[in-house]
Design an enzyme around this catalytic site. Structure first.
Site: not given
Ligand code: TD3
Ligand code: ZN
Length: 307
Positions: A82, A104
Site C-alpha cells: 500500500d 504512489d
Molecule cells: O491506503 N489506505 C490505508 C492506509 C491509510 C492510513 O490509515 C487507505 O486508503 C484506507 O484509509 P482509511 O483511513 O479510510 O481506512
Molecule cells: Zn490509501
C-alpha cells in the site's frame, strides 16, 4: 490461494463488485480478515504499508499471509504493498513475495508519476505482479468548493486516460474526494461520483477507492464508551460505497475502521478488568469485532459469495 492482485481485480471489474483491501500490521488483524472471508466466501486483498513493513518485516508479513492462504486454500488472496513511495520499495516487496504493488507518485508532477509507474509496471509484469497507481490528491471536498479548486485536487479525466494508456498500469486510484483517517469530511460527506464514472469510461480498468473507512456509528460509540475520543470523526457512509462500486470501484481500502474496532475492544477489556494482563483476553474479542466489521463490509461491497 495466493494469487496476483490483477487476477482478483479483473474478475471484480468484469462482474461489477469491489474487493476489500484490508491493512495489516500483525497476526491478529490477518486472522480476522481470513476468518471473515471464510465465513462469507469472499476474495480478499491483504495490504501492508511501508510503515507496516518497518514494524513487522516484509518476510514476516509474507510468511503469515502464505500460512493463512494454505489454511484456507479456497480463498483467493493477494498480498499488496500500500502506498509504495519509490520504485525500489516496490521491487523489495516483489522480492519478498507480494503479488501486487502500489507505486504512489501522485505528489510528483504528472510526467514523473507516469515514468515511475511505467518502470514499476515493466518490472512487476515480468513476474506476474499487479500494479496500482494514483492520480490526484486525497483530500476531502466541500460543498462550496470552487470548480477550479476542485479540478486542482481531484483526478483529471483526460490525464487518467493518457496515464493508463502510456503506463499499462493494472488498476488506478482516482482522487474523488476521500481522505485517510477518521476525519474525512468537515460538513456532509461528499464525493465526485460523476468524475469517477468518467474515469471508468475512459480507462475501463479496475479502480481503487482510498480513504474508504466508514466509521460506523456503533464502532465509534464502542470506542467512545471506553473513554476514547473521536469527536468530529466522519467516514464514507455505506450507501456512498455502494454508489462508488456502481461507478466502477473494484478495490476498497480500509484501515481506520479496523483499528478503531480493534482498539475499542482492547480498551473495553482494560476498563472492565484492570487486573487483566493476558494478551489473549484483549486480542480475542478484538479479532472477533474486526471480523464482524469486515463481514459487513464484504456484503456492502458485493464481494461476499464471489468465491
Ligand atoms: O491506503 N489506505 C490505508 C492506509 C491509510 C492510513 O490509515 C487507505 O486508503 C484506507 O484509509 P482509511 O483511513 O479510510 O481506512
Ligand atoms: Zn490509501
Amino acid at each position: 490461494m495466493l494469487v496476483s492482485g490483477k487476477e482478483i481485480l479483473e474478475k471484480a471489474h468484469k462482474e461489477g463488485y469491489a474487493v476489500g483491501a484490508f491493512n495489516i500490521n500483525n497476526m491478529e488483524m490477518l486472522q480476522a480478515i481470513f476468518e471473515a472471508a471464510n465465513e462469507v466466501s469472499s476474495p480478499i486483498i491483504v495490504e501492508a504499508s511501508e510503515g507496516a513493513i518497518k514494524y513487522a518485516g516484509a518476510d514476516m508479513l509474507y510468511s503469515m499471509v502464505k500460512t493463512m492462504s494454505e489454511r484456507y486454500p479456497h480463498i483467493p488472496v493477494a498480498l499488496h504493498l500500500d502506498h509504495g513511495t519509490s520504485v525500489e520499495s516496490c521491487v523489495k516487496a516483489i522480492r519478498a513475495g507480494f503479488t501486487s504493488v502500489m507505486i504512489d507518485a501522485s505528489h510528483d508532477p504528472f510526467e514523473e508519476n507516469l515514468a515511475k509507474t511505467k518502470k514499476v509496471v515493466e518490472i512487476a509484469h515480468a513476474v506476474g505482479v499487479g500494479v496500482e497507481a494514483e492520480l490526484g490528491r486525497l483530500m476531502g471536498i466541500e460543498d462550496n468548493i470552487e470548480v477550479s479548486e476542485r479540478d486542482a485536487v481531484l483526478v483529471n479525466v483526460d490525464e487518467a486516460e493518457e496515464f493508463v494508456k502510456r503506463t499499462g498500469v493494472d488498476y488506478l486510484a482516482p482522487a474523488i474526494g476521500t481522505s485517510h483517517g477518521a476525519f474525512k469530511f468537515k460538513g456532509e460527506p461528499k464525493l465526485d461520483f460523476e468524475r469517477l464514472q468518467a474515469v471508468k469510461r475512459v480507462t475501463d480498468i479496475p479502480l481503487v477507492l482510498h480513504g474508504a473507512s466508514s466509521i460506523p456509528e456503533e464502532v465509534r460509540k464502542a470506542f467512545e464508551a471506553t473513554g476514547g475520543d473521536l469527536k468530529g470523526s466522519k467516514g464514507v457512509p455505506f450507501d456512498f460505497l455502494v454508489e462508488a462500486v456502481k461507478g466502477g470501484i473494484n478495490k476498497v481500502n480500509t484501515d481506520t475502521d479496523l483499528r478503531i474496532a480493534f482498539m475499542a475492544e482492547v480498551r473495553r477489556v482494560a476498563n472492565e478488568d484492570p487486573t487483566q494482563f493476558d494478551l489473549r483476553k484483549f486480542f480475542k474479542p478484538a479479532m472477533q469485532s474486526v471480523k464482524e466489521l469486515i463481514k459487513k463490509r464484504m456484503e456492502v461491497l458485493g464481494s461476499a459469495g464471489k468465491i
